[in-house]
Design a protein around this motif. Structure first.
Motif, mmCIF file in Angstrom:
data_model
loop_
_atom_site.group_PDB
_atom_site.id
_atom_site.type_symbol
_atom_site.label_atom_id
_atom_site.label_comp_id
_atom_site.label_asym_id
_atom_site.label_seq_id
_atom_site.Cartn_x
_atom_site.Cartn_y
_atom_site.Cartn_z
ATOM 1 N N TYR A 79 0.816 -1.214 0.000
ATOM 2 C CA TYR A 79 0.000 0.000 0.000
ATOM 3 C C TYR A 79 0.851 1.266 0.000
ATOM 4 O O TYR A 79 0.385 2.326 -0.398
ATOM 5 C CB TYR A 79 -0.955 -0.013 1.203
ATOM 6 C CG TYR A 79 -1.822 -1.241 1.220
ATOM 7 C CD1 TYR A 79 -2.850 -1.385 0.290
ATOM 8 C CD2 TYR A 79 -1.577 -2.279 2.122
ATOM 9 C CE1 TYR A 79 -3.637 -2.530 0.271
ATOM 10 C CE2 TYR A 79 -2.357 -3.418 2.114
ATOM 11 C CZ TYR A 79 -3.380 -3.552 1.184
ATOM 12 O OH TYR A 79 -4.147 -4.675 1.158
ATOM 13 N N LEU A 92 -0.901 6.036 -5.023
ATOM 14 C CA LEU A 92 -2.354 6.155 -5.094
ATOM 15 C C LEU A 92 -2.707 7.205 -6.141
ATOM 16 O O LEU A 92 -1.954 8.164 -6.343
ATOM 17 C CB LEU A 92 -2.921 6.599 -3.739
ATOM 18 C CG LEU A 92 -2.920 5.554 -2.626
ATOM 19 C CD1 LEU A 92 -3.253 6.224 -1.306
ATOM 20 C CD2 LEU A 92 -3.927 4.451 -2.916
ATOM 21 N N MET A 111 -10.730 8.674 -6.686
ATOM 22 C CA MET A 111 -10.825 7.708 -5.608
ATOM 23 C C MET A 111 -10.274 6.368 -6.079
ATOM 24 O O MET A 111 -10.568 5.933 -7.183
ATOM 25 C CB MET A 111 -12.288 7.501 -5.197
ATOM 26 C CG MET A 111 -12.881 8.579 -4.354
ATOM 27 S SD MET A 111 -14.634 8.258 -4.033
ATOM 28 C CE MET A 111 -14.542 6.794 -3.003
ATOM 29 N N PRO A 112 -9.477 5.696 -5.252
ATOM 30 C CA PRO A 112 -9.026 4.353 -5.642
ATOM 31 C C PRO A 112 -10.206 3.391 -5.713
ATOM 32 O O PRO A 112 -11.219 3.578 -5.036
ATOM 33 C CB PRO A 112 -8.059 3.968 -4.517
ATOM 34 C CG PRO A 112 -8.412 4.842 -3.370
ATOM 35 C CD PRO A 112 -8.958 6.110 -3.942
ATOM 36 N N GLU A 113 -10.071 2.369 -6.519
ATOM 37 C CA GLU A 113 -11.161 1.399 -6.666
ATOM 38 C C GLU A 113 -11.338 0.557 -5.416
ATOM 39 O O GLU A 113 -12.439 0.235 -5.025
ATOM 40 C CB GLU A 113 -10.898 0.483 -7.877
ATOM 41 C CG GLU A 113 -11.193 1.132 -9.214
ATOM 42 C CD GLU A 113 -12.642 1.594 -9.332
ATOM 43 O OE1 GLU A 113 -13.552 0.862 -8.907
ATOM 44 O OE2 GLU A 113 -12.861 2.711 -9.839
ATOM 45 N N ASN A 114 -10.204 0.184 -4.769
ATOM 46 C CA ASN A 114 -10.266 -0.740 -3.641
ATOM 47 C C ASN A 114 -9.922 -0.061 -2.330
ATOM 48 O O ASN A 114 -9.232 0.965 -2.301
ATOM 49 C CB ASN A 114 -9.303 -1.911 -3.877
ATOM 50 C CG ASN A 114 -9.663 -2.691 -5.128
ATOM 51 O OD1 ASN A 114 -10.833 -2.978 -5.372
ATOM 52 N ND2 ASN A 114 -8.667 -3.020 -5.934
ATOM 53 N N SER A 115 -10.377 -0.653 -1.247
ATOM 54 C CA SER A 115 -10.042 -0.178 0.087
ATOM 55 C C SER A 115 -8.604 -0.547 0.423
ATOM 56 O O SER A 115 -8.020 -1.453 -0.176
ATOM 57 C CB SER A 115 -10.972 -0.806 1.122
ATOM 58 O OG SER A 115 -12.324 -0.548 0.827
ATOM 59 N N MET A 120 -11.349 14.260 -6.713
ATOM 60 C CA MET A 120 -11.953 12.933 -6.558
ATOM 61 C C MET A 120 -13.472 13.024 -6.603
ATOM 62 O O MET A 120 -14.144 12.210 -7.238
ATOM 63 C CB MET A 120 -11.505 12.300 -5.237
ATOM 64 C CG MET A 120 -10.063 11.848 -5.217
ATOM 65 S SD MET A 120 -9.639 11.096 -3.615
ATOM 66 C CE MET A 120 -7.887 10.771 -3.841
ATOM 67 N N ILE A 137 -9.329 7.690 0.448
ATOM 68 C CA ILE A 137 -8.300 6.723 0.043
ATOM 69 C C ILE A 137 -8.376 5.437 0.854
ATOM 70 O O ILE A 137 -7.989 4.373 0.383
ATOM 71 C CB ILE A 137 -6.882 7.317 0.128
ATOM 72 C CG1 ILE A 137 -6.442 7.575 1.565
ATOM 73 C CG2 ILE A 137 -6.764 8.571 -0.719
ATOM 74 C CD1 ILE A 137 -4.943 7.788 1.718
ATOM 75 N N GLY A 169 -12.059 3.902 -0.641
ATOM 76 C CA GLY A 169 -12.154 3.753 -2.083
ATOM 77 C C GLY A 169 -13.577 3.411 -2.502
ATOM 78 O O GLY A 169 -14.508 3.376 -1.690
ATOM 79 N N HIS A 170 -13.757 3.146 -3.795
ATOM 80 C CA HIS A 170 -15.087 2.778 -4.287
ATOM 81 C C HIS A 170 -15.600 1.529 -3.574
ATOM 82 O O HIS A 170 -16.770 1.451 -3.198
ATOM 83 C CB HIS A 170 -15.027 2.521 -5.799
ATOM 84 C CG HIS A 170 -14.923 3.773 -6.611
ATOM 85 N ND1 HIS A 170 -15.995 4.319 -7.260
ATOM 86 C CD2 HIS A 170 -13.867 4.599 -6.866
ATOM 87 C CE1 HIS A 170 -15.608 5.424 -7.901
ATOM 88 N NE2 HIS A 170 -14.320 5.610 -7.675
ATOM 89 N N GLU A 171 -14.718 0.566 -3.385
ATOM 90 C CA GLU A 171 -15.113 -0.696 -2.761
ATOM 91 C C GLU A 171 -15.688 -0.473 -1.358
ATOM 92 O O GLU A 171 -16.765 -0.968 -1.013
ATOM 93 C CB GLU A 171 -13.888 -1.610 -2.681
ATOM 94 C CG GLU A 171 -14.123 -2.927 -1.939
ATOM 95 C CD GLU A 171 -12.824 -3.670 -1.680
ATOM 96 O OE1 GLU A 171 -12.878 -4.902 -1.533
ATOM 97 O OE2 GLU A 171 -11.748 -3.020 -1.628
#
Length: 858
Positions: free
Chosen positions: A22, A27, A32-36, A562, A792, A795-797
């Motif tokens: 990470y 980033l 926004m990142p896709e994953n947590s 974002m 961050i 994220g989307h997830e």
């Protein structure tokens, strides 16, 4: 060989943060990142970047507090999840605010009877306080002119050219002419005689500054009052005074108690003060008090009931944190008159040490005065070889942040350096600073003279206020059980131990409601401990100091981008979004509305058409901030009425109400009443046809305060955002489903053309050119950093998981209520995850009774 992973993709535990994947990959900055990512990694990533911000304690540009006692820090974190506006849920917090207002009013010698309470309000800072005071003067003047049958379209304020930028903002945003008394070399405050000469029948007030930002000097409010008495008597006018005591309001009563500048003078009708300056509280708190009730027109006060009880409100903001109010009360009872006097005397003594040290060098002229704010403003006696800007730049190498700036018009050839003395700026530091300045001067003497350009740097804000004294006193009455009596409305004379102040306040706050059980509010009441750590680590940074805290500014810009991408803004690959962080959606809506109004006015002026009757079309279900905007900024609010069973705006009726004076149609993505999303797509399509038929260009604003962080994750196919061509701006509350504590909102525009350039101010006395479009000025940075953490970290997830969880629990609750057979469900499944319901039979008992009885169970 480089290893590709330190942990497997499925491993959510981070055994070594700095060895994890990470922190080994970048980033995305503006999406926004896709994953947590793990909370530990999110914390470390942000904490590492923030190390590159300046040190608030060495920021000698700023008046704003950067240190408080640990006991107060504990109270701040304990109350950070309380929404200030929920008066019915948090009655003790509301009571503490009222006590602060009254203590400050008494401090300013308000003419209050023995049992009379003061008229005033807590604000985000002096910017909001000044706008509220100015609005009250404007409305009172307008009402009087109307009653006399005289024109009321050209109000003005008389003030000095040394005023802080918030006065210029008020004038420009609320359409009031600012008549400035020019400065001159050697005299850097408003001349009362010139000010009174400029007064006319359209003057709503004269604004006097108790502590000029430029050199700390107090303006002569007593002379101004006396001259206005004569002027008013000669002309029959009734011109009042407002005192901007942002910096000096907590200094003059303790250092210069005989100085008449406050409500002892009959023409002083209102006073503002910054709690986050010499009130000794972190950024984000100001106060405004009025002489009496007659000075605040009742029409400006709104009454709302959808948070549980009738709640009067006169603010530009709505939801915001309670922490700073509680911190202000802590300081007032902890220090009392004795403690504040000691702090201010200490500041003055250290100011004298610094001033005398600079004078002994023989290189500087002192521009500041002994009586005023404890600061030293000074300039080079000879700047033919090197400039104040170069000194400022080189002092940074020693860790000092000392701003350099030019004076306003008529004195712009004068450049000064300024050091603000705060309580934590000790004699040792003062002597050290003089030594370092002498080193810098020696280094400059060794360098070639400047040839082409000046180095322009700037000031930064930082302050420190904290009381390191251990005061032994008798137990004060304030430590006894507090009853309803007038004593609680006055500052105690003596200081009390910090432990006692903490316990007194903590005990009272136990009587507030539990934020986690407050089901009326949309506002976040829990965050991860890692984020809480970041919040406290940045609570002493003033958000407005962009030059001093570049990383915090960068994190805000990342959040804006974002969110703009989340809302499908039409941005090119390298294009950045247009938007700003706010205290909440109330401020965001007012900024968006102001942009629409100004753009419409400019177009109408260019076409030679009337531009004095703008309107907004919206549903009757809008939140009160839309009504505030309409009333305060003089825009007609044309509301589409609701009907039983249909509790949102009907797009067809809305478009029928649009006319050539409509600055925008406001659609709500998540009604406060029942959570329902309005049909923005249908509204857009109907408006496209209407605009084509009429030749108009009526735009849409989407108030996505509640729904903006829900729709992209639960209903990604729903078209409500910048995918629709007429949507020009969107606001969203970070402190609702953005999952941050109260005090953060966002507004983004489709593109630069939708935000008129004339609304953006550029200031330079904080060190560098800083563009700003806000109603507030100084405020804390914590919520911006918390928002970035959530974006961050989840994220989307993660956001998708949170919203799906909320929706599932909503369904569980709704089905449970339906099974009782006693309730009708008013809310919809698609929308904000809430359940609004009513009794099928209210003949025997009412929903209000149910609400009251549920409180007894908690």
């Amino acid at each position: 060989m480089v290893l590709s992973h330190a942990a497997s993709d499925s491993d959510v535990s981070v055994h070594s943060t700095f060895a994890s994947r990470y922190v080994r990959t970048s980033l995305p900055r503006f999406r926004m990142p896709e994953n947590s990512i793990p909370k530990e990694a999110a914390y470390q990533i942000i904490n590492d970047e923030l190390m590159l911000d300046g040190n608030p304690r060495l920021n000698l540009a700023s008046f704003v507090t950067t240190w408080m006692e640990p006991e107060c820090d504990k109270l701040i974190m304990a109350s950070i999840n309380k929404n200030y506006v929920d008066m019915d849920e948090y009655p003790v917090t509301t009571e503490l605010q009222n006590r602060c207002v009254n203590m400050i009013a008494h401090l300013f010698n308000a003419p209050l009877g023995e049992t009379e309470t003061a008229v005033g309000v807590g604000t985000v800072g002096s910017s909001e306080a000044i706008m509220l005071a100015g609005l009250a003067f404007k409305r009172k003047w307008q009402n009087k002119r109307r009653a006399e049958g005289k024109p009321f379209d050209k109000p003005n304020i008389v003030t000095g050219a040394n005023v802080q930028v918030c006065w210029e903002k008020f004038a420009r945003y609320f359409e009031v002419e600012l008549k400035e008394v020019k400065l001159r070399e050697g005299y850097y405050v408003m001349d009362p005689e010139q000010a009174v000469e400029m007064v006319d029948e359209n003057t709503i007030c004269v604004a006097a500054i108790l502590g000029s930002t430029l050199n700390g000097e107090f303006e002569d409010v007593k002379l101004l009052n006396d001259l206005l008495v004569l002027k008013n008597k000669e002309t029959g006018l009734d011109i009042p005074i407002h005192v901007d005591a942002a910096s000096g309001g907590f200094i003059a009563p303790f250092l210069y108690p005989e100085l008449e500048w406050d409500f002892r003078l009959p023409h002083v009708k209102s006073i503002n003060v910054s709690g986050h300056k010499y009130g000794l509280v972190y950024a984000g708190i100001g106060w405004v008090v009025w002489r009496n009730k007659e000075d605040l027109p009742d029409e400006l006060i709104f009454h709302i009931n959808y948070l549980g009880a009738d709640q009067p409100t006169f603010t530009l903001n709505f939801s915001k944190g309670s922490s700073q109010v509680i911190a202000q009360y802590y300081q007032l009872i902890r220090l009392g008159h004795e403690g504040y006097r000691n702090v201010m005397e200490n500041c003055r003594e250290n100011m004298i040490v610094l001033r005398e040290g600079l004078e002994k060098t023989g290189r500087f002229s002192i521009v500041s005065k002994d009586e005023g704010i404890p600061l030293v403003a000074f300039s080079l006696k000879d700047n033919s070889s090197h400039t104040e800007f170069e000194i400022s730049e080189m002092l940074r190498r020693y860790g000092w942040i000392v701003p350099a700036y030019t004076m306003p018009a008529n004195a712009e050839h004068i450049t000064v350096l300024r050091v603000v003395i705060r309580e934590d700026f000790s004699r040792t530091l003062a002597e050290r600073l003089v030594m370092d300045i002498e080193k810098v001067m020696h280094e400059l003497d060794e360098l070639p003279s400047r040839v082409i350009h000046k180095i322009s740097l700037g000031e930064v804000k930082s302050e420190d206020n904290g009381d390191n004294m251990v005061v032994t006193v008798k137990k004060s009455d304030i430590e006894k059980p507090i009853e309803i009596n007038v004593k609680k409305f006055k500052m105690p004379e003596n200081s009390i131990p910090k432990e006692a102040a903490y316990q007194i306040i903590n005990d009272e706050l136990m009587l507030d409601g539990n934020p986690r059980l407050n089901l009326a509010s949309f506002v976040t009441t829990w965050m991860e401990p890692e984020c809480d750590k970041l919040i406290m680590a940045s609570i002493n940074k003033n958000y407005v100091d962009m030059d001093e805290y570049p990383v915090t500014t960068e994190l805000q810009n990342r959040c804006v981008n974002m969110i703009a991408h989340l809302f499908n803004a039409p941005l090119g690959e390298t294009e950045t979004a247009v938007g700003v962080g706010t205290v909440g959606s109330s401020e965001a809506i007012m900024l968006a509305g102001l942009a629409f109004k100004r753009k419409w006015q400019n177009k109408r002026k260019a076409e030679g058409k009337p531009f004095d009757k703008p309107n907004i079309v919206t549903g009757a279900n809008v939140q009160v901030c839309w009504e505030k905007f309409a009333r305060y900024f003089e825009v007609e609010l044309k509301e589409v009425k609701l009907s039983e069973g249909y509790y949102v705006m009907d797009p067809e009726q809305a478009v029928e109400m649009v006319d050539e004076n409509t600055i925008c149609v406001a659609a709500i993505l998540g009604s406060t009443l029942n959570g329902e999303f309005e049909d923005v797509k249908l509204l857009n399509d109907l408006l496209v046809l209407k605009n084509k038929e009429t030749g108009w260009d009526t735009p849409i604003h989407v108030d996505a305060a509640s729904g903006g962080f829900i729709a992209p994750f639960l209903y990604p196919e729903l078209e409500w955002d910048f995918r629709l061509p007429l949507v020009k701006s969107i606001n969203v509350s970070g402190h609702k489903y953005g999952l941050v504590y109260a005090g953060i909102g966002w507004v983004v525009w489709r593109n630069k053309e939708d935000l008129p350039e004339e609304l953006i101010f550029h200031i330079n006395y904080l060190g560098a050119d800083q563009p700003t479009f806000t109603l507030n000025f100084s405020k804390g940075s914590s919520q911006v950093i918390a928002q970035y953490y959530q974006l961050i970290r989840l994220g989307h997830e993660g956001y998708r998981n949170v919203m799906e969880n909320c929706r599932e629990n909503m369904i569980v609750l709704r089905e449970g209520l339906e099974k009782t057979g006693r309730f009708n469900i008013v809310s919809k499944d698609e929308g904000v995850p809430l359940v609004a319901f009513s009794l099928k039979d209210s003949s025997s008992h009412t929903e209000f009774e149910i609400s009251d009885m549920l409180r007894s169970l908690s």
